[in-house]
Design an enzyme around this catalytic site. Sequence first.
Site, mmCIF file in Angstrom:
data_model
loop_
_atom_site.group_PDB
_atom_site.id
_atom_site.type_symbol
_atom_site.label_atom_id
_atom_site.label_comp_id
_atom_site.label_asym_id
_atom_site.label_seq_id
_atom_site.Cartn_x
_atom_site.Cartn_y
_atom_site.Cartn_z
ATOM 1 N N ASP A 165 0.822 -1.216 0.000
ATOM 2 C CA ASP A 165 0.000 0.000 0.000
ATOM 3 C C ASP A 165 0.851 1.260 0.000
ATOM 4 O O ASP A 165 0.480 2.275 -0.602
ATOM 5 C CB ASP A 165 -0.919 0.016 1.227
ATOM 6 C CG ASP A 165 -2.054 -0.993 1.113
ATOM 7 O OD1 ASP A 165 -2.208 -1.585 0.025
ATOM 8 O OD2 ASP A 165 -2.776 -1.197 2.111
ATOM 9 N N CYS A 205 -9.160 1.482 -9.031
ATOM 10 C CA CYS A 205 -8.503 0.948 -7.828
ATOM 11 C C CYS A 205 -9.382 1.154 -6.597
ATOM 12 O O CYS A 205 -9.650 0.215 -5.831
ATOM 13 C CB CYS A 205 -7.150 1.624 -7.629
ATOM 14 S SG CYS A 205 -6.092 1.492 -9.081
ATOM 15 N N TYR A 212 -11.714 -1.844 -4.441
ATOM 16 C CA TYR A 212 -11.621 -2.110 -3.004
ATOM 17 C C TYR A 212 -12.978 -1.933 -2.331
ATOM 18 O O TYR A 212 -13.355 -2.716 -1.443
ATOM 19 C CB TYR A 212 -10.592 -1.182 -2.356
ATOM 20 C CG TYR A 212 -9.192 -1.735 -2.345
ATOM 21 C CD1 TYR A 212 -8.746 -2.527 -1.295
ATOM 22 C CD2 TYR A 212 -8.310 -1.481 -3.397
ATOM 23 C CE1 TYR A 212 -7.462 -3.044 -1.274
ATOM 24 C CE2 TYR A 212 -7.020 -1.998 -3.399
ATOM 25 C CZ TYR A 212 -6.606 -2.781 -2.332
ATOM 26 O OH TYR A 212 -5.331 -3.307 -2.318
ATOM 27 N N TYR A 215 -12.720 -0.562 4.507
ATOM 28 C CA TYR A 215 -12.868 -0.374 3.061
ATOM 29 C C TYR A 215 -14.323 -0.449 2.588
ATOM 30 O O TYR A 215 -14.616 -0.051 1.448
ATOM 31 C CB TYR A 215 -12.016 -1.393 2.306
ATOM 32 C CG TYR A 215 -10.563 -0.997 2.262
ATOM 33 C CD1 TYR A 215 -10.118 -0.041 1.345
ATOM 34 C CD2 TYR A 215 -9.635 -1.539 3.141
ATOM 35 C CE1 TYR A 215 -8.798 0.348 1.309
ATOM 36 C CE2 TYR A 215 -8.305 -1.164 3.111
ATOM 37 C CZ TYR A 215 -7.886 -0.213 2.194
ATOM 38 O OH TYR A 215 -6.573 0.171 2.168
ATOM 39 N N GLU A 235 -4.706 -4.360 -11.663
ATOM 40 C CA GLU A 235 -5.179 -4.709 -10.322
ATOM 41 C C GLU A 235 -5.454 -6.209 -10.230
ATOM 42 O O GLU A 235 -5.126 -6.859 -9.232
ATOM 43 C CB GLU A 235 -6.451 -3.927 -9.985
ATOM 44 C CG GLU A 235 -6.221 -2.463 -9.680
ATOM 45 C CD GLU A 235 -5.540 -2.260 -8.341
ATOM 46 O OE1 GLU A 235 -5.874 -2.976 -7.380
ATOM 47 O OE2 GLU A 235 -4.661 -1.395 -8.249
#
Length: 573
Positions: free
Chosen positions: A66, A172, A176, A203, A245
């Site tokens: 991250d 992205c 999530y 998230y 991703e």
Amino acid sequence: MVGGVVVGVGVGVGPVVAMVDEGGLGKRFWIKVRNDTAAVLYSPFFVSLASGHLLPETFRHCISQDVHFLRAYAQAYEMAENCADDDEDKSAIRRLRKRVLEKLKAHPTLVQEWGFELPDESIPISATVKYTDFLLAAASGRIEGEKVPGKIATPFERTKIAAYTLAALGPCMRLYAYISSEIQALLKPDDSNHLYKKWIDSYSSQNFEASALQIEEMLDKLSISLTGEELEVIEKLYHQAMKLEVDFFSTLPISQKTVVPLARVHDPAEHHLTIFCDFDLTCTAFDSSAILAEMAIITAPKADSDVSETQLARMSSADLRNSWGALSAQYTEEFEQCVDSMMDSKRAEKFDYEGLHKALEQVAEFEKRANTRVIESGVLKGLNLEDMKRAGQRLILQDGCRSFFQKIVKNDTLNTDVHVLSYCWCGDLIRSAFSSGDLDELKVHSNELTYEESVTTGGIDKKVESPMEKLQGFNEILNNCNSKGKQLTVYIGGAVGDLLCMLQADVGIVFGSSSSLRKLGDHFGVSFVPLFSGLVKKQRELVEDGSGNWKGLSGTLYTVSSWAEIHAFILGS
């Protein structure tokens, strides 16, 4: 015939879909890449995480990346801010960058709140580098195939690159938010023992959703003045970001046993995977009987036309349309009555396979009567074999179906056979549909039309008419495969006629939303479980007691809404 004939469907023509408001660019692009999300959701990483049994070191390794993503985000936002030509846009992008910098600063503390410690040193893995390089290239205007001057001269050119940057960032955050929400839906509200609950809560929160939405709204605003060609570049960047991703989560090293992907977790040297599939409305967008009906009507002589001696035996197109319509209406009405009559008995308190098998004997008799009516009506007379083969080659398959089978037959490392078991009247139609995608290795088991000199006589060589005959074919195929090693079977279907085979298979997958299948299955104690939820439960069982094996006649069928889910479950990304 499955569910009756729908007269008026053009051969090789897609369904007419009403135009709907899909929202802005970000929402429309997300809808287009939704199939890619299955590869992430069904990855060993997220199936294990959702089960609560992902190894902590695997999780730490993932979230250590991250830091590299957040640094790249901050740099890209700064470059996008410099490219925006409106003070309001600059301010909005600046706020997005500030949020990223705050998250980067708080990242170690946040990870501790989740119950973990970051490693002392984080080295970016290859998949991380590929994405961050891609993002910064987009933010610099270095787009493959897109000519951007070395010195950006006009405000418009600068705005275009700001939009490119947001397109490379958008999926992205949305991914999530989506993944965490899907997992959150499986957790009990009071489940505080789940190892990754705090990460999931973070998230799937409203704050995170708001951040994802803000990026999409910013992308919409920056793209207002772009040309169609530039919007195509935006879409390609969005899709490429999503692909990167998928690659990231697919290549994360997992050292524990998992239940996905099915074809890889079982040693091909020991296990033989046999995949069975229905055809009509499981593989196809339309029922094959509708295609044959339309072909018959289109090629039939007009009532007032001059016809040759060979055409005299055929009905006119108007008479054929009326006949098909009557056959379809009668089929639909009697099928519904048949299903209702099977439910006259008391609802089973637990899975009752024998009761279901006996009840489906009524469907067998019904299907045979319906086929006899079609033969006696003569509506299938006079069709040309070559025309049918061409129609099969143009047949519209469900999105992702063809690519799934192509990947199987082209993979030499898989010990796999694929069989199509269908009520379809015309095996040539099925074989032609798959031969156009280099899928000649698929084995087709169906009825066949009868011919004289490549023209149909109106008869049907009846081989697979009922649920019992499907089941018989299923068992005969498996008996012939016994010499190939331990058997693992998957049956993909969507109609009442598939129920017995799906339940006998180690994994029965229901594609689509047949109300008759659901109603009948519920009555005889069949459980319908969303596939992802079922996999998470299997993963939990695998870790907790070493089980998690797939076994037929469990009374559980797994539901999916797309072939992307089937692909991700069986083959991975």
